[in-house]
Design a protein around this motif. Structure first.
Motif, PDB file in Angstrom:
ATOM      1  N   THR A  50       0.871  -1.228   0.048  1.00  0.00           N
ATOM      2  CA  THR A  50       0.021   0.091  -0.102  1.00  0.00           C
ATOM      3  C   THR A  50       0.969   1.156   0.077  1.00  0.00           C
ATOM      4  OG1 THR A  50      -0.144   0.236   2.386  1.00  0.00           O
ATOM      5  CG2 THR A  50      -1.844  -1.436   1.349  1.00  0.00           C
ATOM      6  N   ASP A  53       0.840   3.608   2.055  1.00  0.00           N
ATOM      7  CA  ASP A  53       1.057   3.839   3.413  1.00  0.00           C
ATOM      8  C   ASP A  53       2.250   2.827   4.030  1.00  0.00           C
ATOM      9  OD1 ASP A  53      -0.770   6.073   3.891  1.00  0.00           O
ATOM     10  OD2 ASP A  53      -2.060   4.558   4.742  1.00  0.00           O
ATOM     11  N   GLU A  54       2.233   1.669   3.636  1.00  0.00           N
ATOM     12  CA  GLU A  54       3.236   0.854   3.864  1.00  0.00           C
ATOM     13  C   GLU A  54       4.536   1.192   3.144  1.00  0.00           C
ATOM     14  OE1 GLU A  54       0.504  -3.415   4.349  1.00  0.00           O
ATOM     15  OE2 GLU A  54       1.306  -2.725   2.433  1.00  0.00           O
ATOM     16  N   GLN A  98       5.497   4.070   2.215  1.00  0.00           N
ATOM     17  CA  GLN A  98       6.180   5.338   2.868  1.00  0.00           C
ATOM     18  C   GLN A  98       6.719   4.998   4.089  1.00  0.00           C
ATOM     19  OE1 GLN A  98       3.174   8.382   3.653  1.00  0.00           O
ATOM     20  NE2 GLN A  98       4.698   9.785   4.508  1.00  0.00           N
ATOM     21  N   MET A  99       6.135   4.218   4.863  1.00  0.00           N
ATOM     22  CA  MET A  99       6.750   3.814   6.379  1.00  0.00           C
ATOM     23  C   MET A  99       8.152   3.138   5.802  1.00  0.00           C
ATOM     24  SD  MET A  99       5.384   1.119   9.059  1.00  0.00           S
ATOM     25  CE  MET A  99       5.779  -0.202   7.803  1.00  0.00           C
TER      26      MET A  99
END
Length: 115
Positions: free
Chosen positions: A53, A55-56, A58-59
């Motif tokens: 994803t 978000d994943e 980016q993290m």
């Protein structure tokens, strides 16, 4: 450092995974009706791509910028993420492969990783 043979072995350890060509690259897919790709390996073996994803992605890119970076195209904007194999360790690789496999697998197969 992750060598191509190790990546192959780790990808194929995930449930119902098959290896297939994807143009001149190697791909690892969930053997299910749609056969979604969760990992690719180009012929030069400098990096591998997984599908996360946004978000994943980016993290991971913020936490480990020497290992992870977005694929530099429209796919990267959707979560496709490259892994620098020379900088990666086995635990990190397994985590990224598992996340990507989870997104590609149908819901009925995802429970196989929870057992």
């Amino acid at each position: 450092m992750i060598k191509p043979e190790k990546l192959r072995m780790e990808a194929l350890r995930l449930p119902r995974t098959i290896e297939r060509p994807h143009f001149d690259w190697t791909s690892f897919r969930v053997d299910a009706p749609k056969g979604k790709i969760f990992c690719t390996l180009p012929p030069h073996h400098e990096f591998s791509n997984v599908f996360l994803t946004v978000d994943e992605q980016q993290m991971l890119c913020e936490a480990e910028p020497e290992i992870f970076f977005p694929v530099p195209n429209k796919w990267g904007e959707k979560g496709a993420t490259s892994i620098r194999l020379v900088k990666c360790d086995l635990t990190t690789l397994r985590s990224a492969l598992t996340l990507s496999w989870h997104h590609a697998a149908p819901e009925k197969l995802r429970v196989l990783l929870e057992q």
